[in-house]
Design a protein around this motif. Structure first.
Motif, PDB file in Angstrom:
ATOM      1  N   THR B  13       6.848  49.726  46.693  1.00 60.47           N
ATOM      2  CA  THR B  13       7.626  48.571  46.231  1.00 60.47           C
ATOM      3  C   THR B  13       8.866  49.024  45.473  1.00 60.47           C
ATOM      4  OG1 THR B  13       5.673  47.189  46.098  1.00 60.47           O
ATOM      5  CG2 THR B  13       7.539  46.514  44.765  1.00 60.47           C
ATOM      6  N   ILE B  14       8.666  50.005  44.613  1.00 62.24           N
ATOM      7  CA  ILE B  14       9.805  50.454  43.811  1.00 62.24           C
ATOM      8  C   ILE B  14      10.877  51.101  44.684  1.00 62.24           C
ATOM      9  CG2 ILE B  14      10.415  52.179  42.053  1.00 62.24           C
ATOM     10  CD1 ILE B  14       7.718  51.155  40.689  1.00 62.24           C
ATOM     11  N   GLN B  18      14.636  49.807  44.660  1.00 59.86           N
ATOM     12  CA  GLN B  18      15.649  50.652  44.039  1.00 59.86           C
ATOM     13  C   GLN B  18      16.446  51.497  45.017  1.00 59.86           C
ATOM     14  OE1 GLN B  18      14.424  52.578  40.502  1.00 59.86           O
ATOM     15  NE2 GLN B  18      13.551  50.705  39.667  1.00 59.86           N
ATOM     16  N   LEU B  22      15.960  46.036  48.793  1.00 55.80           N
ATOM     17  CA  LEU B  22      15.142  44.824  48.924  1.00 55.80           C
ATOM     18  C   LEU B  22      15.593  43.834  47.854  1.00 55.80           C
ATOM     19  CD1 LEU B  22      12.760  43.045  49.798  1.00 55.80           C
ATOM     20  CD2 LEU B  22      11.329  44.285  48.200  1.00 55.80           C
ATOM     21  N   ARG B  68      14.282  39.397  36.151  1.00 55.06           N
ATOM     22  CA  ARG B  68      14.054  40.400  35.117  1.00 55.06           C
ATOM     23  C   ARG B  68      12.565  40.748  34.992  1.00 55.06           C
ATOM     24  NH1 ARG B  68      17.066  37.750  31.623  1.00 55.06           N
ATOM     25  NH2 ARG B  68      15.291  36.886  30.517  1.00 55.06           N
ATOM     26  N   GLU B  69      11.746  39.693  34.945  1.00 54.26           N
ATOM     27  CA  GLU B  69      10.315  39.918  34.728  1.00 54.26           C
ATOM     28  C   GLU B  69       9.664  40.697  35.866  1.00 54.26           C
ATOM     29  OE1 GLU B  69       8.344  36.185  33.793  1.00 54.26           O
ATOM     30  OE2 GLU B  69      10.115  35.672  32.612  1.00 54.26           O
ATOM     31  N   TYR B  70      10.079  40.386  37.083  1.00 57.24           N
ATOM     32  CA  TYR B  70       9.416  41.010  38.233  1.00 57.24           C
ATOM     33  C   TYR B  70      10.192  42.196  38.797  1.00 57.24           C
ATOM     34  CZ  TYR B  70       6.127  37.243  37.951  1.00 57.24           C
ATOM     35  OH  TYR B  70       5.165  36.389  37.507  1.00 57.24           O
ATOM     36  N   GLY B  71      11.401  42.376  38.315  1.00 56.87           N
ATOM     37  CA  GLY B  71      12.158  43.558  38.717  1.00 56.87           C
ATOM     38  C   GLY B  71      12.626  43.544  40.160  1.00 56.87           C
ATOM     39  N   ILE B  72      12.734  42.356  40.754  1.00 59.19           N
ATOM     40  CA  ILE B  72      13.291  42.267  42.106  1.00 59.19           C
ATOM     41  C   ILE B  72      14.536  41.373  42.029  1.00 59.19           C
ATOM     42  CG2 ILE B  72      12.905  41.477  44.477  1.00 59.19           C
ATOM     43  CD1 ILE B  72      10.051  42.325  44.226  1.00 59.19           C
ATOM     44  N   ALA B 258       6.703  39.114  48.950  1.00 60.68           N
ATOM     45  CA  ALA B 258       7.418  39.215  47.674  1.00 60.68           C
ATOM     46  C   ALA B 258       8.338  38.004  47.493  1.00 60.68           C
ATOM     47  CB  ALA B 258       8.230  40.506  47.616  1.00 60.68           C
ATOM     48  N   LEU B 262       7.972  35.136  44.501  1.00 59.60           N
ATOM     49  CA  LEU B 262       9.002  34.866  43.492  1.00 59.60           C
ATOM     50  C   LEU B 262       9.574  33.458  43.652  1.00 59.60           C
ATOM     51  CD1 LEU B 262      11.039  38.145  42.975  1.00 59.60           C
ATOM     52  CD2 LEU B 262       8.888  37.413  42.002  1.00 59.60           C
TER      53      LEU B 262
END
Lengths: 91, 457
Positions: B13-14, B18, B22, B68-72, B258, B262
């Motif tokens: 996922t990361i 990054q 995505l 911000r919370e989920y980093g996507i 994902a 979200l």
């Protein structure tokens, strides 16, 4: 309060003190680390932690502090709620 | 209790976020404006503004906190509204333009990127309000920044309204002229549709259709870079096509999960129902975030060569299969986009002479959506542009699918020159059009009757 977990990821160049500095931030906010592991991802050192953030309302603050540590050490540190990982990888 | 996420899954996922772009391309809130009509036009403008604010006031804030919370990343926050022509009634062209400014103002005040729905559905006939909106389009799109417009000129059920096709050729030329100093930018915010959908979150063609409720949140996810990299990582670079399809399906499944997750969080927090996931691979000019490069990874030396349509059909179908399984409600356009200016691989294909306008047309038979973000020479006549619209509309009508035309005749530019549109809209090499005319066909007017495909009852 529901059980809530988050994932802290650290990506960058391996160096002394990464775990110490990250856990220091977490400990100062009384956050318990549930799991910790590290690997090499596309040539970068990568560390992942699963942390317990139930009842924790200070995520923005923690995220900010971790980013400061990241900036100091030249690392990319992120804190993401775990649910989205569950959604992607579990049916 | 769900099982622990493993290291491999976390890194996957990361890496997607990054390193492979995505992102959630857009969360789009659809808002019904039909209850805002008022005999007093200024009163109506006010009601429209208020209604949009009422539903979308927290959209940007919520989307940013979820991001911000989920980093996507959630790249765009957008609004779609009831086709504005339905509100116009007896309004004048000047009033219609004023209403476009109201929408633009609402979008700016709310910090949303685009507001769609400055639209008219004229696939069979044109009401007075719709005619007013169409007449207002060139000016409305050149004096506003974030307003997006669409006009439906054909459906499988009704056939093609060739009078409107003819008119849209002229509107596109005029809109381009009015934004001459920005390379005809107004045309980038205008789509001419066949078989439009009512719950599309993507611009410029989003509007809140008549079958929709009071308000709804639709989500468009994006990840050509993720799919491309998944294919590149395949241990066997010559794996057969079934295996290629499988890799795409698996990857899109995860991307879609994902996106839907979200999207549902955003919908819940702003208090509107979740609508649909749009399963479209939407490229950007970011490195490797290209649909064309996926096709090349599948096995084309350059996009546009022989085999392009086969590769695209395979990819488009695999995206749907993976995504359909991952989402509770699939809708919108749901097919790969092939905009030229927003996709570095497509730009290269055109610049290298591998990808032609005719091939792009043919590609739209097997994917969404149509001739998209294509710069053409500024001297292309209105009837030629109308001819391009008619061709796409015919493809959509006969194949029972959505097709569209978003071409930008660039004033004073000729084939081969590069024009910049900026931001998500990218840059494009100007393409030449067929030098032979279609005037007689276009000037005949009337309608192309509904095809046999329409007679299914």
């Amino acid at each position: 309060m529901e059980n809530r977990r988050a994932i802290v990821s650290v990506i960058g160049k391996d160096q002394v003190g990464i775990i110490a500095k990250v856990t220091q931030v977490l400990a100062s906010k009384e956050i318990n680390v549930l799991d910790i592991s590290q690997t090499i991802l596309e040539e970068f050192f990568t560390m992942m932690m699963i942390i317990d953030v139930s009842d924790n309302e200070q995520l923005d603050d923690i995220r900010h502090k971790l980013q400061t540590v990241g900036d100091e050490m030249g690392l990319k540190i992120n804190l993401q709620l775990e649910d989205v990982f569950q959604a992607m990888h579990r049916i | 209790m769900t099982r622990n996420i493993g290291l491999h899954e976390m890194t996957e996922t990361i890496r997607m976020v990054q390193m492979e772009n995505l992102d959630i391309r857009t969360v789009t809130i659809g808002i019904n404006l039909r209850d805002c009509t008022d005999p007093n036009f200024e009163q109506m403008q006010e009601r429209v503004y208020e209604k949009i604010l009422q539903y979308a006031k927290d959209l940007t804030k919520v989307a940013e906190s979820v991001e911000r919370e989920y980093g996507i990343p959630i790249i765009n926050k957008r609004i779609s509204v009831t086709p504005i022509a339905e509100l116009l009634g007896q309004a004048t062209v000047e009033q219609a333009i004023a209403l476009a400014k109201t929408l633009d103002e609402a979008a700016k005040d709310l910090g949303v990127d685009f507001i769609g729905g400055y639209s008219a559905l004229v696939h069979k006939g044109v009401t007075k309000g719709e005619q007013t909106l169409i007449n207002a389009l060139p000016e409305a799109l050149s004096v506003t920044e974030r307003v997006c417009a669409s006009v439906s000129v054909a459906t499988t059920k009704t056939g093609i309204n060739m009078d409107s096709v003819q008119q849209m050729g002229k509107v596109i030329k005029e809109a381009s002229e009015k934004t001459r100093d920005q390379n005809g930018l107004a045309c980038a915010k205008l789509v001419v549709f066949a078989n439009p959908v009512e719950d599309n979150p993507f611009m410029a063609g989003a509007f809140h259709g008549t079958g929709e409720g009071e308000a709804v949140l639709n989500v468009g996810v994006s990840g050509p870079g993720v799919v491309l990299n998944a294919l590149k990582r395949h241990p066997n670079p010559n794996a057969d096509l079934g295996s290629v399809s499988s890799v795409i399906k698996n990857t899109v499944f995860k991307i879609t999960r994902a996106g839907e997750f979200l999207g549902r969080v955003v919908a819940e927090r702003i208090g509107v129902p979740f609508g649909i996931m749009d399963l479209s691979l939407a490229p950007t000019n970011a490195l490797n975030d290209s649909v064309a490069e996926i096709l090349e990874e599948i096995g084309l030396e350059r996009v546009g060569t022989h085999g392009t349509i086969a590769a695209l059909a395979l990819m488009n179908d695999a995206v749907k299969k993976g995504g359909a399984m991952a989402s509770e409600y699939v809708g919108g356009l749901s097919g790969a986009f092939i905009p030229v200016s927003e996709d570095n691989g497509m730009i290269k294909g055109v610049s290298d002479g591998a990808l032609s306008l005719s091939k792009l047309e043919a590609m739209t038979c097997v994917c969404s959506v149509g001739l998209d973000m294509i710069a053409i020479s500024g001297d292309a006549p209105a009837t030629t542009i109308a001819g391009m619209i008619a061709d796409e509309a015919a493809i959509g009508m006969i194949n029972k699918k959505t097709t569209a035309v978003r071409v930008i005749p660039v004033p004073d530019k000729e084939e081969g020159e590069i024009v910049e549109f900026g931001g998500l809209l990218g840059r494009a090499p100007v393409m030449g059009v067929n030098p032979y005319g279609s005037d007689k066909l276009i000037n005949r007017g009337g309608r192309i009757p509904a095809p046999l495909q329409a007679l299914i009852n």
